[in-house]
Each structure stands twice: as C-alpha cells, then as structure tokens.
Write an enzyme that holds these catalytic residues in place. Structure first.
Site, PDB file in Angstrom:
ATOM      1  NE  ARG A  93      -6.160  -4.803  -2.910  1.00 52.30           N
ATOM      2  CZ  ARG A  93      -6.740  -4.807  -1.724  1.00 52.30           C
ATOM      3  NH1 ARG A  93      -6.033  -4.616  -0.648  1.00 52.30           N
ATOM      4  NH2 ARG A  93      -8.031  -4.990  -1.610  1.00 52.30           N
ATOM      5  CG  HIS A 100     -14.517  -9.877   4.576  1.00 49.58           C
ATOM      6  ND1 HIS A 100     -14.919 -11.128   4.957  1.00 49.58           N
ATOM      7  CD2 HIS A 100     -13.194  -9.803   4.839  1.00 49.58           C
ATOM      8  CE1 HIS A 100     -13.884 -11.778   5.464  1.00 49.58           C
ATOM      9  NE2 HIS A 100     -12.828 -10.996   5.404  1.00 49.58           N
ATOM     10  CG  MET A 122      -2.424  -6.943   9.631  1.00 52.20           C
ATOM     11  SD  MET A 122      -0.760  -6.644   9.161  1.00 52.20           S
ATOM     12  CE  MET A 122      -0.961  -6.159   7.478  1.00 52.20           C
ATOM     13  NE  ARG A 173      -5.230   3.600   4.054  1.00 49.33           N
ATOM     14  CZ  ARG A 173      -5.295   3.767   2.741  1.00 49.33           C
ATOM     15  NH1 ARG A 173      -4.641   4.775   2.168  1.00 49.33           N
ATOM     16  NH2 ARG A 173      -5.967   2.928   1.985  1.00 49.33           N
ATOM     17  CB  SER A 188       7.079 -43.919 -20.124  1.00 49.42           C
ATOM     18  OG  SER A 188       6.064 -43.240 -19.441  1.00 49.42           O
ATOM     19  CB  CYS A 202       2.975 -41.965 -17.778  1.00 44.57           C
ATOM     20  SG  CYS A 202       3.662 -43.508 -17.171  1.00 44.57           S
ATOM     21  CE  LYS A 224      -3.640  -0.379   2.681  1.00 46.61           C
ATOM     22  NZ  LYS A 224      -4.260  -0.507   4.030  1.00 46.61           N
ATOM     23  CE1 TYR A 253       5.231 -39.302 -22.520  1.00 40.26           C
ATOM     24  CE2 TYR A 253       7.158 -39.540 -23.921  1.00 40.26           C
ATOM     25  CZ  TYR A 253       6.177 -40.102 -23.108  1.00 40.26           C
ATOM     26  OH  TYR A 253       6.155 -41.457 -22.898  1.00 40.26           O
ATOM     27  N   GLY A 261      -8.102  -7.080   4.753  1.00 39.88           N
ATOM     28  CA  GLY A 261      -8.881  -7.133   5.984  1.00 39.88           C
ATOM     29  C   GLY A 261      -8.187  -7.814   7.147  1.00 39.88           C
TER      30      GLY A 261
END
Ligand code: ADP
Ligand code: MG
Ligand code: MG
Length: 937
Positions: free
Chosen positions: A352, A468, A117, A106, A817, A885, A35, A905, A115
């Site tokens: 933000r 909220h 703090m 703040r 594999s 796999c 902030k 892959y 929410g």
C-alpha cells in the site's frame, strides 16, 4: 462523518461478488478494498503473490444490510469455485487430511485502517488436516504452533472470545515448561496449548470448535464483514473523517498460506521502499526469522533491522531489493509492503502507499521528481499543506542538566512533553481535561486507539518501528518512541521503572521521536530548521501558484521570521501591538488621558519617534517587499486598566493611607515621649502620606476616564477609523511615522513599499477624510526629506456595508484587505468568544454548521460577500489588489477558495506561511484558471 451504512446503489443483477487475483481490477479499491486491489495488481504485474481471491465490498454491504445475517445468495458457491481453483494452483487441497491447503481470511477496505479490522490465519486446520500438515512439512512443532494460533484468532475474531481467556492458559503452560519466550515451547507444549484452547472455546461458546473447513470459512467471512461495523473501526472512521464515499464496507481476501515459521530459512517482515520517517532513499524494514506475520506487528519479539537479512539470507535480501524497485516503479509512490520467506522463497503479501510523516513526504517528493518518477506538479500535490505543520514544530533543546534516562527507537519524529499515563482510558480522561499526556505502555494494541487521540506522544517499552504504536503514531503525526527497553511498565500500580527511578502517573516526561530519547521532566524546545528539500518544494510551489503569500507581522522579529518562512511581504502589521511595550504604554496612557488636543499632541510627539523606529526596522527587514500597516484599530480603553482593577487598587490605597497616617502618628508620639530616653524605640517611617495622596489622584483620574470610555459593545464601538476621525492626531502621527520611516530608508538607498490601510471602514467618506490627512502629511514629509515616497493607500473590508459599497470604496483606495475575523462576526452577528464558548460546539454537533466559521472560512455567506465586493471593486478599478489578512488566510481550504474568487494575496501568521505557499500551489493546480463569480457560489 457518517458512519452508518449507506444503502448501496441498486446493483446490477449478476455482478460478480468474487474475483481471483488474476482477474480483479487493481484500480478499483472501492470494490476490492485497497489490500485486495493491490493483491490483484501485484499478481497481474508478475510479482510473487500467493494465489487467492477477493470477495467484494458489495458482498459485505449486502450482508450487513440483510436482517437475517445471511451472506448474499450464491456467494458461498462462488467461493467454492474459487477454492477449487486455489487447490489446483497450489497443488494442495482445502480440508484434505493428506496435503491440506490452509488459507488466511483478511479484511481490507478502500482506505487503509491499520489494525482496525480482523484477519484470521491458518484457516482450514482441524485435527485431521493438522496431521496432514505435519506429514507435509515434517514439522510437528510448527504445525501445533499454527494450530494454536488459528484457534485463538478464530476464537477471538469469529467467536468473540477475549484474548485474556487464551493468554491465561498460554502463560500457565509456559510457566510449567519453565520458559519465558514462546520459542522455548516444545511441540508437546504447543499441543497442550492447543488442547487447552479448544477447551476454552467449548467452555465459552458451549459448543465444540468448528471442524468443517467450509463452515470455518463461512463463519470467518461473516466475522470479517462484521468487523466493519465493530466499535474500533467505527471510532477510527469517525476520528479520521472517513466517509462512506471514501470507503464503504470491507472486502475479504482469501490467500493461500505461506509460512515464515518453517525454520531458519523462513522469515516474515514489513518493509518500506524508503525510510518513512526521514524519507531516505533506502530500503527500510524489520523482520523476524522463523515467525508468522502478525508477530512483527504485534511487538511480541523485537524484530531485526532489514539490513541483517543481508548476512542471514543474502539471496533473499537481493530479491527483496528487486521487489522494492519493481513496486516503486509501478506505483510511483513509496510502498509499505509485507513479505514472507518460506524456505528460501520470497512472497509479497500486501502493499500500500506508505504512510509517511511530513519530513519523509517532502524529501521523497523532491527526490522522486529528480529520479523521474514524478512530475513537479504531482510532487506538490502529494504533500498535504496542513502536514507541513509537523515540520514547523519546535525541536528539543536539552541542556546539560537534561540527560536521557532511556533510549528507544525513533519511531515517529517530533518532540512531546506530557504527563505520563499507563493506559488508554486514563489518557483519554486526563486528555479531556486539557492536560498534555504521554501514553506510556509496554506495547500498544488496536484497542488503545482512543488513548492515542488524547496524547501528545506515545512511548512503548517493546516493539519495533513497524509495531502498532509506531505505525499509528506516524499516521497521526504524533511523536513516538518505541521499544525503549530500559523501561518497565506496571499498569496495576500506575507506574514505570527506568534506571532505578520511578515514573508515577502524571509525572512530566519528554520524548524525542526523532532520536528515540526519553527524559524525565520537561525539556525546552527550539525553533525548527528548514531542510533544503522543503525549500525546493516551496520554491516549486511558488512557481505554480498565482496567489502571493504574505505574513502578518507586528515587530521586526516577526518580520524576520516571516521572511525566513518565505513571505512575500507583510499583509498586516498591527500598530497597536507596538503600543504595549513597557516603555511605551505610559506614553499611550498619557495620550489617552490628555484633557485637550495640546496635551494629546505632546504625548503623541513622544510616541512618534518610537513608531518611526519600528516601521523603519520592519521596512528594512522586508525591503523591497510591501509592508501593509494598519492604522490604530482597537478601542483605546484596551490600553487602560479595567474599571474593576482600578477600583480595587483605589481601595487598597485608601487602606494604605490609613496605615501610613497611623505610622506617622506613632512616629511623632515616639519622638515626643521617648525624647529623653536612652533606648528610644526605632520606628521606621514607611512613606510620605502625600505620595499616597498623589497616587490616589492619578488613579481617580484614570478611573474617571475609564468610565467615560466604557462602551456597551466595544467591538462595535469607538474603534478603527471612527477613532481616526474623532482623534485625527493619532492617525496623523502614525501616518507621519510610516512616511518618515520610509524616507529614511530611501535615503539609505533601500527600495521600500509601505502601504497604509484603514480599519473598520463602512463608507467612502471615512476614507476621504483619512486620505486628506495622508495627502497633507505625505507632501510635507516629501518636501522636508527631499525624496519621493511610494505609498499605497487601502482599506480593510470587514464590515458588511463595506462589501456592499465596495464599488464606491474602490474609488478612494488602491487595495482591499479582507479582515475575515471581523467580517465573519459581522456576517453571522456572532461575537467570536461567545460563539466559541457557548453555542458553536452544539451547532457543530447538530450539524447546523459544519465547521467553526472562525477557523474555516464560511464560503457560502462570508465568501459570497467577498466575491461580490471583489466584483464591484474591480468594476470601478480594474486590477484592484485584493488580499485577506484574517486567520483564514493560513487555512488551506480557505486559501483554495480565495484563489477561486481571484484574490491577489493571502496573509497569515509567519509559521503558517509555508503551509499557505503550498496551499496556494494546490489551489492553482487543482482549479486551473477557473475564477468563480458570486453567482456560482
Ligand atoms: P493487517 O491488515 O492487520 O495487516 P493482514 O491481513 O495484512 O492484516 O494480515 C496480518 C498478518 O498476517 C500480516 O503480517 C500478513 O502478512 C500475514 N498474512 C496474511 N495472510 C497471509 C498468508 N496467506 N500467508 C502468510 N502470512 C499471511
Ligand atoms: Mg497487513
Ligand atoms: Mg478587524
């Protein structure tokens, strides 16, 4: 997961602890909090932010470390210097009885924790400055409203007095005044509220409310610092794995107050530069006229949609749009911002990066590339692969019998079904027992957070899309319907009323956070659709990645789905799944029960066409992509009923036999004794005893076979290639089925690429044995069908010895594999079920293991084996194709690792394919070109 305080590194002697918005480094969120950093940045790019300054997180840490709870030396002096500057910038004066400056204090840490703090507004008020405020504004009612808010917030945050103590008084005054809404209160009522609040404080703390503004300020700063270690904040960090590296301590932002509650030309609101639920490129937001900021978030009044501002204050609406585009072009990211309008002047109070759900992230990523705000790579990296899961969730498919009983705001999309509960504690209790719950509240508060974790979805009767409940649910990716005003919740009686019907605790309800609909009972769900933006993003992902993404699919339906999800082929087709169909299992059982090779071959002959049909369908669906078929793997006794089941059935048959024989005797007796009688009793002949005998013989044979097949440790027993060697006819049938299926496809003009792989291999000799039979059958099928069939032969690597012998195995096969489920079991010598049920949770708790290795690939052990095996395999056969796999193949972190050790892959379940595609792109973008060898692991 460390929430304890980490000792801050030795600080340089004279580093500043306080930064004016004009000077703070907008990039340094660690120091200034998100902030604070953004308030600095916005000030410096010329946006209209009220003047203020930031006290750094370092000051916070130093305070929290101090055993005497003292603020760092010199901090309050620095604060006073800044306050003097604020007086000058605003032309007001802190603590002055004529023209008082009020401020907000703040909180704000490096990572936003909405929410969690505390913030205190209107600080600096006392009975003298209050008079000044009245003189300054000419608004008595406003001033008392500000005052009573300040007393309550300060009382709660700084003095620890619970809201209820104030609410009782507030409600009494409202009742006496005969009003239900706060707006109905007069200046005099509010003065009474303030007086009562001051008494509450005195009663609760034994001391009068502090009147000295600087004392207020100092106490408030400490309170905000303390809120960093408050339970709510600590829980939140634990739940979201916010470590001290990510955020350590909170900053304190001191901001000159601006008032959205100075009349009808004032307002306050919250906005997103784009829609946070759909991603639509349009200003989204909500506001309240004549209100202070926290009213919007708290859901006290249901706010108005931002478009209404167009009518109410057209010039402000225009400025808000301007603000929106300046924010976006500067941050190149969707912004979630707070604004306040004071008598026709627009201020930005916070911005933000907007928390969005996956739908919105995907859409904005694609559109912001098209608008030139982001590059393609940035857009890809902006979306976390795991978050796509939200898009792949099913949607509601209500039938005509399902009518919504209420409709609220579509606050966080997705659908959820669960048992209704009316408070967070109950939600947690029920959720812990594994029940699906929906938290249904009037409105939610930060202290309900544990209830969110436990719930499938959230439903509130009040509050808007920025309430909220909505914000937190969106952050968690949980469905939420907010402000469903038709519902009234009675927490005491644990029930809610909706349209004359009662929802009791634990009643099933369904919510649709994409439409806002609420249903009683359970509404069925359907498969999700792909949006065109998701398709685009995933196409970009494929362009950027080097790993190819395949799917695990056992049936043609699975294969079709995998294709829709964008799989490049099938990396694992488990043939045993095909054996379990109702019409197939008896044939499989015949094959197992066969007394000799002849009998077995005839049973296999009936299975052959069935398997061929399956393979053909799958090859057809996937053509021309590769399809990797694994030969039979599990111990064959898995296809037979258990010993216990058979013994019980036999017992029952024995009893039945007695009954049937008894009825037989009765039947004969009746026939004999009543033969002359006119009313001969009618006895039903139940069954032929011979039939029962026959059934018993069958069961007995099966039981014998089950007993001979019983193994002490079936997972390490007679399975995989070992079966293929002891019963070569089984593999021969499967190989033939694959080849014949491929031949049929080729004859129909398709290009197909079947691959066969052998499970549980530990030595090259096993592969040679199987390959001999492959070669024979291959030649015979080609000769018989007159076509050339491309077939690849490979091996699973899921036994430790196979890793160690990879160099020699690679001589026999064209691909590896990794079966990391079994390889993980083998590497740890953990059997998965036992581990997960008995000791793994404790291992994780004690941090002996960080993760569950069956979910998150253990790169240090299993991964190291893989890297070694790849190295040795490719020494023998450069360019050897290597895949994975196991379930890990769909896990983003594991995919990143697979990319780093040079896999060709990954293969995962169909619905995880999109996640894996994006994860593969992330892997490629994040570790460009670096291949990690085993020595660096
Ligand atoms: P949170 O982190 O919970 O959003 P904030 O610090 O942003 O807490 O403040 C809570 C509310 O108070 C927000 O709506 C914010 O816009 C408002 N607010 C904070 N400071 C001021 C100020 N100086 N003037 C007016 N409103 C403010
Ligand atoms: Mg805020
Ligand atoms: Mg296996």
């Amino acid at each position: 997961m460390d929430n304890s305080l980490q000792k801050a590194p030795l600080r340089e002697a004279r580093r500043a602890l306080v930064f004016a918005f004009e000077n703070g480094d907008g990039k340094n969120k660690q120091l200034l909090g998100g902030k604070g950093a953004n308030l600095c940045e916005m000030t410096q790019i010329g946006l209209n932010v009220p003047p203020g300054f930031v006290i750094s997180t370092e000051a916070c840490l130093s305070y929290l470390e101090n055993p005497d709870q003292q603020l760092p030396k010199g901090l309050m002096d620095a604060v006073r210097v800044q306050m003097t500057a604020l007086n000058e910038k605003t032309g007001k004066k802190f603590g002055d009885a004529e023209n008082p400056l009020l401020i907000s204090v703040r909180s704000g840490s490096a990572i936003s924790m909405p929410g969690m703090m505390d913030t205190i507004l209107n600080l600096g008020l006392n009975i003298d400055t209050l008079k000044g405020l009245i003189r300054q504004t000419g608004e008595e009612r406003f001033a008392f409203d500000a005052y009573r808010r300040f007393i309550q917030l300060f009382g709660k945050v700084a003095l620890g007095i619970p809201d209820e103590a104030f609410d009782v008084e507030f409600d009494e005054v409202k009742e006496r005044a005969g009003v239900t809404q706060d707006e109905g209160l007069s200046a005099r009522d509010l003065r009474e509220v303030s007086d009562r609040f001051l008494e509450v404080v005195e009663r609760k703390t034994g001391r009068p409310f502090p009147v000295d503004p600087y004392q207020q300020l100092e106490t408030a700063i400490k309170a905000v610092f303390n809120s960093w270690m408050g339970k709510r904040a600590v829980d939140y960090r634990r739940e979201f794995n916010i470590t001290t590296d990510m955020a350590n301590g909170t900053a304190v932002n001191i901001v000159a107050m601006v008032f959205g509650n100075l009349g009808d030309d004032s307002a306050t609101g919250v906005s997103f530069t784009r829609y946070p639920d759909t991603g639509e490129n349009r200003l989204f937001g909500e506001y309240l006229t004549n209100a202070q900021g926290e009213d919007v978030v708290a859901g006290i009044r249901t706010p108005k949609p931002i478009d209404a501002l167009h009518e109410e204050m057209p010039e402000m609406y225009r400025q808000l749009h301007e603000l929106r585009s300046r924010l976006e072009s500067h941050y190149r990211e969707v912004q979630d911002f707070e604004f306040t309008i004071e008598k026709g002047r627009l201020y930005c109070l916070q911005t933000r990066n907007g928390k969005m759900n996956a739908t919105a992230l995907v859409r904005t990523s694609v559109e912001m590339v098209r608008e030139g705000l982001l590059s393609q790579d940035e857009a890809l990296l902006r979306v976390q692969p795991e978050s796509l899961e939200q898009l792949l969730f099913p949607r509601l498919a209500p039938g005509p019998e399902h009518a919504p009983v209420a409709r609220g705001l579509a606050a966080s999309p997705g659908a959820a079904v669960g048992h209704a509960v009316f408070d967070a504690d109950r939600a947690e209790e029920l959720g812990d027992t594994g029940r699906r719950v929906i938290l249904l509240r009037e409105e939610t508060k930060p202290e309900d957070i544990h209830g969110f974790f436990a719930s499938e979805g959230i439903l509130t009767a009040r509050g808007g899309k920025t309430s909220h409940a909505a914000v937190v649910a969106r952050g968690m990716g949980k469905p939420c319907v907010a402000g469903a005003e038709g519902i009234s919740v009675d927490v005491q009686r644990r029930q809610a009323l909706v349209g004359g019907r009662i929802i009791r605790e634990e009643d099933l309800i369904t919510i649709d956070g994409s439409t806002g609909d609420v249903y009683l009972g359970e509404v069925p769900m359907t498969e999700p659709d792909f949006t065109s933006e998701l398709e685009t993003l995933l196409e970009w992902a494929d362009e950027s990645s080097t790993l190819s993404v395949m799917a695990n699919a056992d049936t043609p339906e699975d294969a079709e789905r995998a294709l829709r999800y964008g799989a490049n082929g099938i990396g694992l087709c488990r043939t045993e799944r095909m054996f379990n169909g109702v019409e197939r299992l008896p044939l499989v059982i015949d094959m197992i029960l066969a007394e000799d090779q002849g009998q077995r071959e005839s049973a296999l002959a009936s299975l052959l066409p069935i398997q061929r049909r399956d393979f053909k369908e799958i090859l057809k669906v996937m053509a021309p992509r590769p399809v990797t078929i694994r030969l039979l793997d599990p111990p064959i006794h898995e296809f037979l009923p258990s010993e216990q089941q058979l013994t019980e059935e036999l017992q029952r048959l024995r009893r039945l036999r007695d009954v049937v024989l008894g009825v037989d005797v009765l039947f004969d007796t009746v026939n004999l004794m009543y033969s002359e009688d006119a009313v001969q009793p009618n006895v039903l002949k139940l069954a032929d005893p011979r039939l029962v005998d026959e059934a018993m013989t069958k069961k007995q044979t099966m039981l014998r076979k089950v007993r001979t097949l019983t193994e002490v440790n079936p997972m390490l027993g007679h399975r995989g290639v070992r079966l293929g060697i002891t019963f070569p006819e089984i593999y021969a049938m499967q190989i033939r089925a694959v080849l014949e299926a491929a031949a049929e496809c080729i004859k129909e003009g398709m290009e197909v690429h079947p691959e066969v792989m052998v499970p549980q291999v530990s030595t090259a000799e096993e592969l040679k044995f199987v390959y001999n039979s492959v070669q024979d059958i291959w030649q015979s099928v080609e000769a018989q069908c007159g076509v050339e069939i491309p077939l690849k032969f490979g091996t699973m690597i899921e036994v430790v010895r196979a890793c160690m012998r990879a160099g020699s195995l690679a001589e026999e096969v064209e691909f590896f594999s990794f079966g990391t489920n079994d390889l993980t079991q083998a590497t740890f010598s953990f059997s998965r079920e036992d581990a997960e049920n008995k000791f793994l949770p404790l291992y994780n708790e004690h941090q002996i293991l960080q993760d569950n290795p069956f979910e998150v690939l253990d790169t240090k052990g299993v991964g190291k084996l893989m890297a070694l095996a790849i190295g040795w395999g490719r020494e023998t056969r450069p360019g050897l194709k290597v895949g994975i796999c196991g379930e890990h193949g769909g896990h983003p972190e594991s995919i990143r690792f697979c990319n780093s050790i040079g896999l060709s892959y990954v293969s995962c379940s169909g619905p995880r394919v999109p996640i894996a595609r994006l994860a593969a792109a992330h892997a490629a973008l994040l570790d460009k070109g670096e291949v990690v060898g085993p020595s660096t692991l």
